[in-house]
Design an enzyme around this catalytic site. Structure first.
Site, mmCIF file in Angstrom:
data_model
loop_
_atom_site.group_PDB
_atom_site.id
_atom_site.type_symbol
_atom_site.label_atom_id
_atom_site.label_comp_id
_atom_site.label_asym_id
_atom_site.label_seq_id
_atom_site.Cartn_x
_atom_site.Cartn_y
_atom_site.Cartn_z
ATOM 1 N N SER A 137 33.529 42.264 39.710
ATOM 2 C CA SER A 137 34.324 40.926 39.952
ATOM 3 C C SER A 137 33.642 39.757 40.424
ATOM 4 O O SER A 137 34.111 38.841 40.650
ATOM 5 C CB SER A 137 35.092 41.526 41.149
ATOM 6 O OG SER A 137 34.322 41.680 42.259
ATOM 7 N N HIS A 158 37.404 42.069 33.438
ATOM 8 C CA HIS A 158 37.827 42.198 34.825
ATOM 9 C C HIS A 158 39.384 42.486 35.333
ATOM 10 O O HIS A 158 40.133 41.396 35.059
ATOM 11 C CB HIS A 158 37.518 40.916 35.611
ATOM 12 C CG HIS A 158 37.646 41.025 37.081
ATOM 13 N ND1 HIS A 158 37.842 39.917 37.858
ATOM 14 C CD2 HIS A 158 37.534 42.029 38.120
ATOM 15 C CE1 HIS A 158 38.284 40.481 39.090
ATOM 16 N NE2 HIS A 158 37.849 41.674 39.246
ATOM 17 N N GLU A 170 40.714 39.260 33.155
ATOM 18 C CA GLU A 170 39.699 38.026 32.806
ATOM 19 C C GLU A 170 38.712 38.700 31.917
ATOM 20 O O GLU A 170 38.107 39.606 32.097
ATOM 21 C CB GLU A 170 38.942 37.634 34.031
ATOM 22 C CG GLU A 170 39.856 36.767 35.267
ATOM 23 C CD GLU A 170 39.165 36.548 36.372
ATOM 24 O OE1 GLU A 170 39.223 35.390 36.859
ATOM 25 O OE2 GLU A 170 38.430 37.388 36.877
ATOM 26 N N ASN A 208 38.811 34.626 41.764
ATOM 27 C CA ASN A 208 37.876 35.090 42.933
ATOM 28 C C ASN A 208 37.229 33.751 43.101
ATOM 29 O O ASN A 208 37.133 33.519 44.567
ATOM 30 C CB ASN A 208 36.906 36.218 42.950
ATOM 31 C CG ASN A 208 37.629 37.357 42.998
ATOM 32 O OD1 ASN A 208 38.588 37.573 43.785
ATOM 33 N ND2 ASN A 208 37.033 38.459 42.425
#
Length: 523
Positions: A137, A158, A170, A208
């Site tokens: 991540s 991800h 992702e 993130n």
């Protein structure tokens, strides 16, 4: 082997997903690995689930049984299909068991050295046709791939927790990743029922990284005593339309996890002040108040604890007649709701191009533009100034966040609250912080998204897809920009930077280029 020849050997087809008959390996039997294994198995793939701990594999398989039976009980999966899915997931006692896999997804601990060692060993076990993916991540795909003889075959894949339910994946390219690899991973994820976005390897990827202001601005407002957590969460939910407020979401995620991601992005961006971790969150972690999993975080989840309620000012002496000067623009539904509630609204022409306001008794009610109410009251020479926060939809929001200038009298403020209450608004008072809470957060989300596009991390469309499906935002940052206007966010960011004097609030070059000309991101 060169990247081109490796892809020819692997016969990766960017238009074809991995056939369901081909085996998928999953390394790591924690929550993420177990979830990924379930997704692949439900798509028809034989799955080899490997972990250094046999106990972890057993827990994962027990959890898989429980999840499948839950789906059967809800009528969402036939019992025969659940049995077939379970039979496809096989425990692997060593990496050698993954030798027949066409795709291996690593979901091990977030440690660069461990991931590099795993992939270096794996490269000698699987054949050249096998595509390698990491579920990291926050770690660099390029750095992980550097341990491989052929880094072109490695990409990020991800997933979001819980992987069986969250739609987003992702797909992340490192410097050496071949385009055919990411294209096939994206096609495979879509065949598994996922929504995919592509990102270049960068700290935090899309979600993130872009989500940092959602937490960071909440901590800033809390530390400035702008409001208590319950009130700030309520305004973000009810006004901003977010499914959870930042503090309750951090309690759910775990403050140790949330802080670690923030620290990772902060350090990986050479300590860019925009991602500065919160000292207050660090103190929570040091105290062991990690959130729901420990019974206490920002809130108390222990038996018998009473959940705090957001502040609401009911007010007194509502106005029967108010004056609208100019236009409230996007906030015009406030006026409509007041009229529907029986309040007489007198309209007066305002200055062309200037923001409008409502005169409610001796008070002036205006939309925040990133400046504190006290500053604007002084500049406009109107002491009884009250600012309201940004909202996703003023026609339906049940709440408004309000901040008054320091010189605004109690009677004037309470009259504003009582008048708005007639139209169904619960008025939550906040202290006079710049940009209140929703506006400054959304402005920073838009700013972060603009930087991601400007620096080639991802496309405009990928931003909104990622934030809506990865963290369930009600509206992506680019959609916010289109709905509200880049010029408004440009002014807000400029005002925040002028107020704080911090690099944290610098305006993205893309917003500067397009916002001041009235152009949107898609033009």
């Amino acid at each position: 082997m060169s990247p081109a020849s490796a892809m020819n050997a692997g016969k990766a087809d960017e238009n074809v997903a991995l056939p369901a008959a081909r085996a998928v390996g999953v390394i790591g039997a924690g929550a993420m690995g177990a979830g990924i294994a379930q997704v692949a198995a439900r798509a028809g793939h034989p799955v080899h689930l490997y972990d250094v701990s046999r106990e972890a594999i057993d827990r994962a398989l027990t959890g898989l049984d429980r999840d499948l039976q839950f789906l059967v009980g809800k009528g969402k999966l036939p019992a025969a299909d659940a049995k077939a899915v379970r039979e496809r997931v096989r425990p692997a006692t060593g990496l050698a068991a993954l030798s027949d896999c066409a795709l291996v997804i690593e979901a091990a601990v977030e440690d660069l050295a461990i991931k590099q060692a795993l992939f270096a060993e794996l490269e000698g076990i699987v054949d050249a046709a096998c595509v390698l993916a990491t579920n990291t991540s926050s770690l660099s795909i390029t750095a992980i791939g550097a341990a491989l003889k052929n880094p072109a075959r490695l990409a990020g894949m991800h997933f979001f927790n819980p992987a069986p339910r969250m739609k987003l994946v992702e797909i992340v390219s490192g410097v050496e990743t071949h385009a055919a690899v990411t294209a096939q991973l994206a096609a495979t994820a879509r065949a598994w029922g996922k929504t995919t976005v592509h990102a270049r390897s960068t700290p935090g990827f899309i979600v993130n990284r872009l989500a940092r202001p959602f937490y960071g601005e909440a901590w800033r407002v809390l530390l400035e005593a702008g409001g208590d957590p319950a009130s700030l969460d309520a305004v973000m939910r009810d006004c901003g339309g977010f499914p959870m407020g930042p503090f309750e979401l951090m309690d759910l995620i775990g403050h140790d996890v949330n802080l670690a991601v923030t620290q990772s992005v902060f350090e990986a961006t050479f300590f860019d002040r925009r991602y500065t971790p919160s000292l207050a969150q660090q103190e929570l972690v040091r105290a062991g108040r990690l959130g729901r999993k420990r019974g206490r975080g920002i809130y108390d989840y222990r038996d018998g604890a009473t959940p705090p309620s957001p502040r609401v000012e009911p007010g007194a002496e509502p106005a029967r007649r108010i004056v609208l000067v100019g236009s409230l623009g996007m906030a015009t539904p406030i006026v409509t709701r007041l009229e529907s509630a029986g309040v007489d609204v007198v309209r007066v022409q305002g200055q062309a191009g200037a923001p409008g306001w409502l005169e409610i008794g001796s008070a002036r009610l205006m939309l925040s533009d990133g400046r504190p109410a006290t500053q604007r009251a002084t500049q406009d020479e109107h002491r009884h100034l009250v600012l309201f926060d940004l909202a996703l939809d003023y026609a339906s929001t049940p709440r408004l966040g309000l901040a008054r200038a320091d010189l605004c009298g109690d009677a004037a403020f309470r009259s504003v609250c009582a008048t708005l209450a007639r139209a169904g608004f619960a008025c939550t008072p906040l202290d006079d912080v710049a940009g209140l809470i929703v506006l400054r957060t959304v402005a920073m989300l838009v700013n972060e998204a603009a930087d991601a596009v400007a620096t080639g991390i991802c496309s405009v469309d990928a931003v909104d897809e990622a934030m809506r499906h990865g963290v369930n935002y009600p509206r992506g940052p680019m959609a916010w920009a289109e709905a509200v206007g880049l010029d408004f966010f440009a002014r807000t960011l400029a005002n925040l930077r002028a107020h704080y004097g911090e690099e944290r609030y610098r305006t993205s070059v893309l917003i500067q280029r397009r916002g001041w000309t009235g152009r949107g991101f898609n033009e």
